[in-house]
Design an enzyme around this catalytic site. Sequence first.
Site, short mmCIF file in Angstrom:
data_model
loop_
_atom_site.label_atom_id
_atom_site.label_comp_id
_atom_site.label_asym_id
_atom_site.label_seq_id
_atom_site.Cartn_x
_atom_site.Cartn_y
_atom_site.Cartn_z
N GLU A 1 -16.15 6.85 4.43
CA GLU A 1 -15.50 6.17 5.54
C GLU A 1 -15.41 7.11 6.93
O GLU A 1 -15.99 8.08 6.87
CB GLU A 1 -14.17 5.95 5.26
CG GLU A 1 -13.23 6.87 4.81
CD GLU A 1 -11.71 6.35 4.54
OE1 GLU A 1 -11.16 5.63 5.23
OE2 GLU A 1 -11.19 6.99 3.45
N ARG B 1 0.86 -1.20 0.19
CA ARG B 1 -0.02 0.19 -0.19
C ARG B 1 0.90 1.18 -0.11
O ARG B 1 0.48 2.23 -0.80
CB ARG B 1 -1.11 0.09 1.11
CG ARG B 1 -1.83 1.18 1.38
CD ARG B 1 -2.91 1.14 2.33
NE ARG B 1 -2.31 1.10 3.52
CZ ARG B 1 -3.26 0.63 4.59
NH1 ARG B 1 -4.32 0.35 4.50
NH2 ARG B 1 -2.66 0.91 5.96
N LYS C 1 -2.54 7.08 2.47
CA LYS C 1 -2.34 7.55 3.70
C LYS C 1 -1.31 8.97 3.52
O LYS C 1 -0.39 8.97 3.98
CB LYS C 1 -1.74 6.66 4.34
CG LYS C 1 -2.68 5.80 5.33
CD LYS C 1 -2.25 4.89 6.19
CE LYS C 1 -3.05 4.18 7.23
NZ LYS C 1 -4.45 4.62 7.50
#
Length: 350
Positions: A229, A92, A194
């Site tokens: 989210e 990721r 992120k």
Amino acid sequence: MGFETRRIPVSAAAEVDFEDLGFNFVATAKMFAAIYADGQWTDAGLVDKGEFWIHPAATVLHYGQALFEGMKARLTPQGEIVLFRPRDNAQRMAGGCERLMMPPYPPERFVEAVKQTVLANKEYIPPTDKGSLYIRPFAFGSGPVMGVRPSEGYTFMVFVSPVGPYFKGGFNPIRLLASHKYHRAVAGGVGWVKAAGNYAGGLYPSTLAKKEGYAECLWLDQNNKHFEEVGAANFFVRRGDEVATPLLDDQSILAGITRASVLQLAKDAGLKAVERDVLVEEIDKVDEAWCTGTAAVITPIGVVNVGGKDVTVGDGKVGKYTRLFYDQLNAIQLKQAPDKYGWVMTIGKK
Ligand SMILES: *Cc1c(COP(=O)(O)O)cnc(C)c1O
């Protein structure tokens, strides 16, 4: 290669009060560092955890070239040190680096760096039921640049800090605020990464939500049609035998590793596990809702405020599957249940 740090006073492991850990920074002994220069990554390896110097024109300071990962190491009741799906974090981060025009730190070396950092600080890992060792890998543009363009120099680091159990007050449903006014990410943007800047933008709406008595924001898409989210966790609902979580297609939602794991557990439980748009107007029809992330694993949701109105989710209590998946995931992570998918990596003993 050397990497100079100015040591911050270390909390001796013997002095850390494992009975009273929160989610605060505890100075542990070592961190890992690597530097990218002249087109390649060179490891400084384990260095004293401490402050370091940065160029005032580093791209991280101006253009936000930075991203992070969040993982944890836990101690099983048998005294083994375990990681959960660390290769997924490595992949990721590499994908996010590409999106931010940063050279990825190679995934195999990422896992090795995480292992080394955890083992070098293993005396800080709390006992099984007192918490975990939170792991923070991160990378940023550290080379100087004046115009808006990618840096030529980067730094990758990993540090760890013991954290307490997430649910100190018990496993209680939280209240969330879905704002029509503030959004976390847009379609085609970097919500799926992120990226440091995503979290800077969330601080203001999240602070407002907390002032109004909500635990966090429940982010909606840019058209206020469906849920995306929660703060730094993914969102799930269950209605009957269907478990649904929002689709990742718009690149606005972070692909949580806990999210992927819960989708698998839902299938294994014989439920229909689907990724689809979860519409705002569905919320008063669902049986339960929860959110997922590394820190909390699974958090039950009791109330959602949409359009200025508090809606009780299901009966407002902890849902049946919320608890089941929490228990199952926790048991797998602590090697107390079969690890059918090879999610757990044992890296040593305390
Ligand atoms: C980290 C994060 C998650 C959860 O991801 P995990 O891999 O399950 O920890 C979800 N949403 C956001 C915005 C995050 O930053």
